[in-house]
Structures are given as C-alpha cells and as structure tokens.
Design a protein around this motif. Structure first.
Motif, PDB file in Angstrom:
ATOM      1  N   UNK A 603      32.641  32.765  50.428  1.00  0.00           N
ATOM      2  CA  UNK A 603      31.826  30.819  51.666  1.00  0.00           C
ATOM      3  C   UNK A 603      31.368  31.468  52.751  1.00  0.00           C
ATOM      4  N   UNK A 604      30.524  30.864  52.430  1.00  0.00           N
ATOM      5  CA  UNK A 604      30.073  31.118  54.412  1.00  0.00           C
ATOM      6  C   UNK A 604      30.449  29.884  55.291  1.00  0.00           C
ATOM      7  N   UNK A 605      31.009  29.918  56.317  1.00  0.00           N
ATOM      8  CA  UNK A 605      31.343  27.907  57.054  1.00  0.00           C
ATOM      9  C   UNK A 605      30.583  28.315  58.354  1.00  0.00           C
ATOM     10  N   UNK A 606      29.522  27.561  58.260  1.00  0.00           N
ATOM     11  CA  UNK A 606      29.057  27.327  60.024  1.00  0.00           C
ATOM     12  C   UNK A 606      29.907  26.971  60.878  1.00  0.00           C
ATOM     13  N   UNK A 607      29.738  27.058  61.922  1.00  0.00           N
ATOM     14  CA  UNK A 607      30.684  26.664  62.797  1.00  0.00           C
ATOM     15  C   UNK A 607      30.094  25.762  64.148  1.00  0.00           C
ATOM     16  N   UNK A 610      24.785  29.574  66.433  1.00  0.00           N
ATOM     17  CA  UNK A 610      24.892  30.968  66.515  1.00  0.00           C
ATOM     18  C   UNK A 610      26.576  31.260  65.911  1.00  0.00           C
ATOM     19  N   UNK A 611      27.462  30.908  65.026  1.00  0.00           N
ATOM     20  CA  UNK A 611      28.893  31.518  64.883  1.00  0.00           C
ATOM     21  C   UNK A 611      29.397  31.098  63.642  1.00  0.00           C
ATOM     22  N   UNK A 612      30.046  31.084  63.124  1.00  0.00           N
ATOM     23  CA  UNK A 612      30.320  31.231  61.924  1.00  0.00           C
ATOM     24  C   UNK A 612      31.597  31.849  61.620  1.00  0.00           C
ATOM     25  N   UNK A 613      32.058  31.717  59.672  1.00  0.00           N
ATOM     26  CA  UNK A 613      33.100  32.204  58.920  1.00  0.00           C
ATOM     27  C   UNK A 613      32.287  33.153  58.374  1.00  0.00           C
ATOM     28  N   UNK A 614      33.510  34.408  57.038  1.00  0.00           N
ATOM     29  CA  UNK A 614      33.374  34.428  56.372  1.00  0.00           C
ATOM     30  C   UNK A 614      34.289  34.359  55.493  1.00  0.00           C
ATOM     31  N   UNK A 615      34.637  34.250  54.149  1.00  0.00           N
ATOM     32  CA  UNK A 615      35.122  34.538  52.916  1.00  0.00           C
ATOM     33  C   UNK A 615      35.476  35.117  51.751  1.00  0.00           C
ATOM     34  N   UNK A 616      35.048  36.787  52.039  1.00  0.00           N
ATOM     35  CA  UNK A 616      34.627  37.038  50.880  1.00  0.00           C
ATOM     36  C   UNK A 616      35.484  39.194  50.834  1.00  0.00           C
ATOM     37  N   UNK A 617      34.282  39.660  50.036  1.00  0.00           N
ATOM     38  CA  UNK A 617      34.859  41.132  49.769  1.00  0.00           C
ATOM     39  C   UNK A 617      33.514  42.203  50.246  1.00  0.00           C
ATOM     40  N   UNK A 618      33.778  42.855  50.818  1.00  0.00           N
ATOM     41  CA  UNK A 618      32.087  43.766  50.820  1.00  0.00           C
ATOM     42  C   UNK A 618      32.652  44.904  51.825  1.00  0.00           C
ATOM     43  N   UNK A 619      32.546  45.717  50.697  1.00  0.00           N
ATOM     44  CA  UNK A 619      32.533  47.164  50.754  1.00  0.00           C
ATOM     45  C   UNK A 619      34.192  48.199  51.151  1.00  0.00           C
ATOM     46  N   UNK A 620      35.105  46.911  50.292  1.00  0.00           N
ATOM     47  CA  UNK A 620      36.426  47.422  49.996  1.00  0.00           C
ATOM     48  C   UNK A 620      37.148  46.441  50.877  1.00  0.00           C
ATOM     49  N   UNK A 621      36.456  45.696  51.618  1.00  0.00           N
ATOM     50  CA  UNK A 621      37.326  44.938  53.059  1.00  0.00           C
ATOM     51  C   UNK A 621      36.882  43.450  52.513  1.00  0.00           C
ATOM     52  N   UNK A 622      38.796  42.681  53.029  1.00  0.00           N
ATOM     53  CA  UNK A 622      38.513  41.492  52.496  1.00  0.00           C
ATOM     54  C   UNK A 622      38.150  40.565  53.885  1.00  0.00           C
ATOM     55  N   UNK A 623      37.196  39.896  53.933  1.00  0.00           N
ATOM     56  CA  UNK A 623      37.275  38.536  54.904  1.00  0.00           C
ATOM     57  C   UNK A 623      37.887  37.200  54.784  1.00  0.00           C
ATOM     58  N   UNK A 624      38.765  37.234  55.134  1.00  0.00           N
ATOM     59  CA  UNK A 624      39.302  35.756  54.893  1.00  0.00           C
ATOM     60  C   UNK A 624      39.264  35.198  55.757  1.00  0.00           C
ATOM     61  N   UNK A 625      38.263  33.842  56.025  1.00  0.00           N
ATOM     62  CA  UNK A 625      38.076  33.134  57.024  1.00  0.00           C
ATOM     63  C   UNK A 625      38.069  33.467  59.034  1.00  0.00           C
ATOM     64  N   UNK A 626      37.412  34.908  58.503  1.00  0.00           N
ATOM     65  CA  UNK A 626      36.185  35.958  59.699  1.00  0.00           C
ATOM     66  C   UNK A 626      35.728  35.595  60.125  1.00  0.00           C
ATOM     67  N   UNK A 627      36.144  35.171  61.888  1.00  0.00           N
ATOM     68  CA  UNK A 627      35.019  34.427  62.697  1.00  0.00           C
ATOM     69  C   UNK A 627      33.970  35.058  63.344  1.00  0.00           C
ATOM     70  N   UNK A 628      33.686  34.431  64.074  1.00  0.00           N
ATOM     71  CA  UNK A 628      31.839  35.435  64.883  1.00  0.00           C
ATOM     72  C   UNK A 628      31.572  34.526  65.853  1.00  0.00           C
ATOM     73  N   UNK A 629      31.000  34.648  66.747  1.00  0.00           N
ATOM     74  CA  UNK A 629      32.100  36.154  67.675  1.00  0.00           C
ATOM     75  C   UNK A 629      33.617  35.903  68.070  1.00  0.00           C
TER      76      UNK A 629
END
Length: 630
Positions: A603-607, A610-629
C-alpha cells in the motif's frame, strides 16, 4: 415491308403512315423494322404523339387518337419508337448489325428481342419474351428498412435476359429461336446477374414516404426528379435507375452518376456534403482493381466504395468482400495521402486483417464481438480531412458522425468526444490488451479509469483538480484536457513530429503508443526510454525530484520504470485495489512491487502535499511505513 404487317388490309405501303415509318436512315430505329429502317414519324399525327410522349416521359404509353384501330396501333407504335430513338446504337441492339459483342448471326430486326406487335406475352410493353420462373436469392441487410421480395414487374422482364436462364434468341413471336454469334445465353460478365441477387441493389419494394422517414437518409419519393420512375404502385424496379433504350450516360442510367448524381438523388447520407470522399481530388488513374469509371475520388463518389450490381459481397454492396480492402485500396499510399496500410503493418495497432468477426452498422455502439474494422471508428460518408496543427479538440474531423459510448456508459449515436469512440471497445466490453501490466487494482475498462470521481486519473474525460503537478511542460498548463490519441498515436504521425498520418492505426511501440514507454524492470533511464512520459512531464523536473524526493534514486539508480508505481490511465474507485490510497496514479505493477512479507501489506498512503509513505517489497528491499520526504 414489315413481315408482321405486310398483309394487313388497312395499312398499305402507299399510306402516309407507312411511308413515315419506312423512311431509310443510316442506322436502324424501328421496333419491328429491319436494320436500316427508321420509325421517326413524319405524319402530323405521329409528330403530335411523339411530342406528347416526350413531355410526359412515359415510354410506350398508349395515346387514344380518334380514328381506326389501325391508326391507334400505329400511334402507339410511333410513340414507343420515339423512346427507342437511340437503342440501335447501344448494346441492347442484339441484331446482326448491333455494335456489341453479343448479337445475332443473321437477324436484322432490332427490337424483336424484347418487343413485338403480335403473339407476345400480353405484358406491357408488348413483351416478346417468357418471364423467368427462377427463385432468386435477394439482397438482405441489417440496415435495410425496405422489404424486397422476389422480383416483379419491370425487374422480372429485365431478368429474362440478365439472369441467364432464358436464351437471348428465345422470343414468343418466332417459332424458332434466333441464333446468336456468342452462344444462346448472356455470357458471363457484369451484365450477367444470375439468380443470386444478394450482391445487387434491391428491387421490387415499395418506395414510400413512410420508408424514407423510417430510414432517415432516403429522399421522399415525391421529391424525386422525373427521370427516376417508380412503378404504378410506387414500387422501385430496375427502371428507376435504368432506361433500356437510352445509353447516353453509360450503363443505361437515367441520370449521370459522375459525382454520385444518380445515387444521391435517393440516398441522402448525413454528412456527405463536407465529406472527403465527396470532395477529394485524389486521382485513381492506374488502379484497375476498383473498376472505377472516373478519374478522381470526387468524380467516382459513391462508386469509389460501392458497386450496385455484382458487388464484392452482400454487405452494403461494397467493392470487395473483405471490408478493409475497400479502404486500403486507396489508403495504401497510391491514391489517398494517408497511407494507412503501412501503419497497420507495424507491430502494434488496430489491424482489421487480424480479426475474423465483421463490423455491422446495426451492431450496438458498445461492441459485443471482438473485431476491428475501419468503419468502427470512421464514417465513410461523413469523415473529413484531418485537421492540422496542435491544440485540444474534442473530436477529430475523421471521426465525425461516428457512434460512441458516453462517460456514463450510455450509447451515443454521434460521438462528441474522441474518447467516446474509443469506449466502444475499451470500456464495458473490456477488450483485452496484449502485454498489459498486471496491477494492484486491475481492470481493462478505461471508462472507469477516467472517471472524475476517482482519486486520480489522467484528464481525458474531465480536467484534473490536483495542484500537485510541478513537472508539467509549459505547453500543458494545469487544467488541460487530453485526447486518447495524445498518447495512442502513430509513431510517425504529424502530431508527433513525423510526416505520416495521425491516429491509432499502428505504431512500432507496444500499446500503440506515439513514443517509447518502457515497462521492463532494470531499464536504464534515458530521454528515449520514457519519451511518452517526458512529452508532458519535464525530464529535468522529474530527475531534480521536484514532485517526489526519490524520483531520481528510483528511476536512475534503481533503474525502476515509471510504470512500476504509476498507472497511465487512472485508478478506479469502483475496482477492488487492496488497502491504501491511489492518488498520484499510484497503482503498483505486481510483477515488480510485492506485499511486505511480514505484514502482507502492499500500500501507499497519501500524507499530504508531495508526501506519503509506502509499505511493500521492491528489489529485495522492505519498505515498511517508509515516509517521504524523510
């Protein structure tokens, strides 16, 4: 002396009427006269009869003139002869002196093959042949409002020669058959219609005001010119278009058909006045396949695509049975400026040659059988030359008066927006697209993807209200609308900077795209790899992370394609798509982006802006509630 009348006690060779009929001329003219004799009347009564006949335009009409029965017959004969004034100069002169290839061995009488004053069938006009008894296969069409049956009236008389079932020399007034040079029956060719009339213009139906009103594109019969003659009960027969005694316009037509004059007298097609096929000065010279009688498309008009007799198939009397061939015979670079055949030969496109199902004008606007034909998108009677120059247009001139499906899913008789034409196949019919990217929220119904109620969508059916588009190029201001063909277009089209025709006919790129749009993972970033995206979104802005703080890292360093995160059309609120938000066209490619193995979330969360967070697995790397910026 006429063998039929030589013993008649009331008609002497010394009488003025006989002398008027027997005046020698260079060509045969008379109904029962041998070649070399004329039926042009010099007698005053005969002249009056001829004048009245010409004014009424009723060939063969009987005129009741006071006098003996012989005088009445003579005037009838003279009136008929006047209508046949030029028949001896045509291929309907089957006598030995006739100008055509089909003619008798020795018979010198001109009109005996159809008419005789005695011993005939009893049918008007003094018919000298048997009436065919064949059972005909007649024309049928899903768009035909008339109800033609088996041929009747004058059409049946024409078929006594033209269906090839009765010998040409078989006449009722002779005990023996007249011998012909080329065989007893009409030889094969365009004039030999046979008993299968399914590829011929329908006849023997009642042409009424009610029929014209129901059809919507037929002239009211009361408005037809005098040359178009219907039967006594208003039925349309062969004689509506043909005069067997007069070939001044070719094919014995009652009006010239250059520029479609004869056809458009009855057929008044919507949009024809401004259509390219009516106005085009493109020359067809050198083409033999179409059998065109004139030099330009405009001159041939209806005849450019249709043939009223022995057509290529029963569908709309087109030249060829394969629908697309009727278009590609010109649109292959030899006649029309738009070389569509070259486009169709490309790897991606709407190529009708790849489908077996056929187009039917009466089919639902929402296509229910998978096929592609030129007529699905273009109305040949209304399409105009493509417009030049850029800028948004609701619908192109080549799509005028084409059916469509609205943004709400309703059938539209005349599409007002380009996307409504595309929705015929790419909306609720859900035609599958080869190689489509599998996504978290999946549907091939682009009508749902473009709905303005969605969280995000490309602005095709409605303008976007989002203010988060800092990367747009200057000539695409915020609030702009797009057409489907801004992306799905020929790679060599003029709108993309090429010299070829615009439109979604064919492309060297997948998904029928105007420019390259790579969807493979591990793709090196370049201006060409994502040229389609960079058409509207400035590359420098994207790589400078103006809209997403990690664009450059994902695209350049990780070599992740744009399509891994963004869907090109939109994300529908009506299609299940798992948890999370789908703003900013976020709809993950599930072959590249997978759920977080620990939480099972993708999932992607719109915060916010131009900001948000992702929880997923991509290219072998876990993104768990990883925020940007960050």
């Amino acid at each position: 002396m006429c063998p039929t009348h030589r013993n008649h006690p009331r008609l002497s060779p010394n009488s003025p009427l006989w002398r008027a009929r027997a005046r020698p001329v260079s060509e045969p003219r008379g109904s029962c006269l041998p070649a070399g004799r004329s039926a042009r009347a010099e007698h005053p009564a005969g002249q009056r009869a001829l004048s009245q006949h010409r004014a009424a335009k009723l060939p063969g009409a009987s005129l009741a003139v006071p006098g003996t029965a012989v005088a009445i017959f003579t005037l009838v004969f003279l009136s008929t002869a006047a209508a046949q004034l030029h028949v001896s100069d045509t291929v309907h002169n089957l006598s030995a002196g006739g100008p055509g290839q089909v003619r008798a061995q020795t018979e010198r009488q001109v009109c005996i093959f159809c008419h005789a004053p005695h011993n005939t069938s009893g049918l008007r006009p003094l018919w000298n042949r048997d009436v065919p008894s064949a059972n005909y296969r007649i024309y049928r069409s899903s768009t035909l409002d008339a109800r033609p049956g088996q041929p009747t009236g004058a059409s049946k008389l024409c078929l006594s020669c033209h269906d090839g079932t009765i010998a040409l020399g078989s006449v009722l007034s002779r005990a023996e058959r007249i011998q012909m040079r080329t065989g007893d029956y009409l030889p094969s060719g365009p004039a030999h219609l046979g008993t299968d009339l399914s590829d011929d213009h329908p006849v023997s139906f009642f042409y009424t005001s009610g029929l014209a009103l129901a059809d919507g594109q037929l002239a009211d019969p009361h408005s037809l010119p005098l040359e178009i003659r219907l039967g006594t009960d208003g039925e349309l027969q062969c004689t509506a278009c043909h005069d067997a005694h007069n070939d001044q316009y070719g094919d014995f037509l009652v009006l010239p058909n250059e520029f479609g004059e004869l056809c458009t007298t009855c057929h008044q097609m919507s949009g024809w006045a401004g259509a390219s096929h009516r106005l085009s000065q493109a020359r067809v010279g050198g083409h033999s396949e179409g059998g065109w009688p004139y030099d330009t498309v405009a001159q041939n008009a209806c005849r450019s695509c249709h043939r009223p007799h022995t057509a290529g198939g029963p569908d709309r009397l087109l030249l060829f049975g394969d629908e697309e061939r009727n278009c590609l015979i010109c649109h292959d670079g030899r006649v029309a400026k738009t070389d569509i055949q070259t486009e169709l030969d490309k790897i991606s496109g709407h190529d009708p040659r790849r489908y077996s199902a056929r187009h039917d004008p009466a089919e639902p606007a929402l296509v229910d059988n998978t096929h592609v034909e030129c007529a699905d998108c273009h109305n040949g009677h209304a399409a105009m030359a493509p417009e030049r120059g850029g800028g948004y247009r609701r619908i192109g001139q080549t799509l005028l008066k084409t059916r469509g499906v609205s943004s709400g899913g309703a059938e539209v008789e005349e599409a007002q927006f380009e996307y409504e034409v595309c929705y015929r196949c790419h909306a609720d019919t859900a035609v599958s697209v080869p190689g489509a990217v599998p996504r978290q929220s999946q549907t091939s119904n682009v009508r749902l993807l473009f709905q303005p109620t969605n969280e995000s969508f490309h602005p095709v059916a409605a303008a976007s209200v989002s203010s988060e588009s800092p990367s747009l190029v200057p000539n695409v201001p915020r609030g702009s609308l797009l057409r489907c063909t801004d992306c799905h277009n020929s790679d060599s089209g003029q709108r993309g900077g090429g010299a070829g025709p615009d439109g979604p006919h064919g492309s060297i790129y997948d998904f029928l795209l105007e420019r390259e749009y790579v969807t493979d993972d591990d793709t090196p970033e370049s201006a060409s790899a994502y040229a389609l995206c960079y058409k509207c979104h400035e590359r420098t802005s994207i790589l400078s992370d103006e809209s997403f703080s990690e664009h450059r890292m994902h695209i350049v360093e990780e070599r992740t394609p744009c399509s891994a995160c963004h869907a090109p059309h939109g994300v529908s609120n009506l299609v299940p798509g798992g948890s999370g938000d789908h703003t900013r066209l976020i709809n993950f490619d599930t072959t590249i982006v997978r759920p977080d193995p620990q939480s099972g979330r993708l999932e992607f969360r719109d915060t916010g802006r131009l900001s948000g967070s992702c929880t997923l697995l991509c290219h072998g790397e876990n993104h768990r509630d990883e925020r940007y910026p960050e």
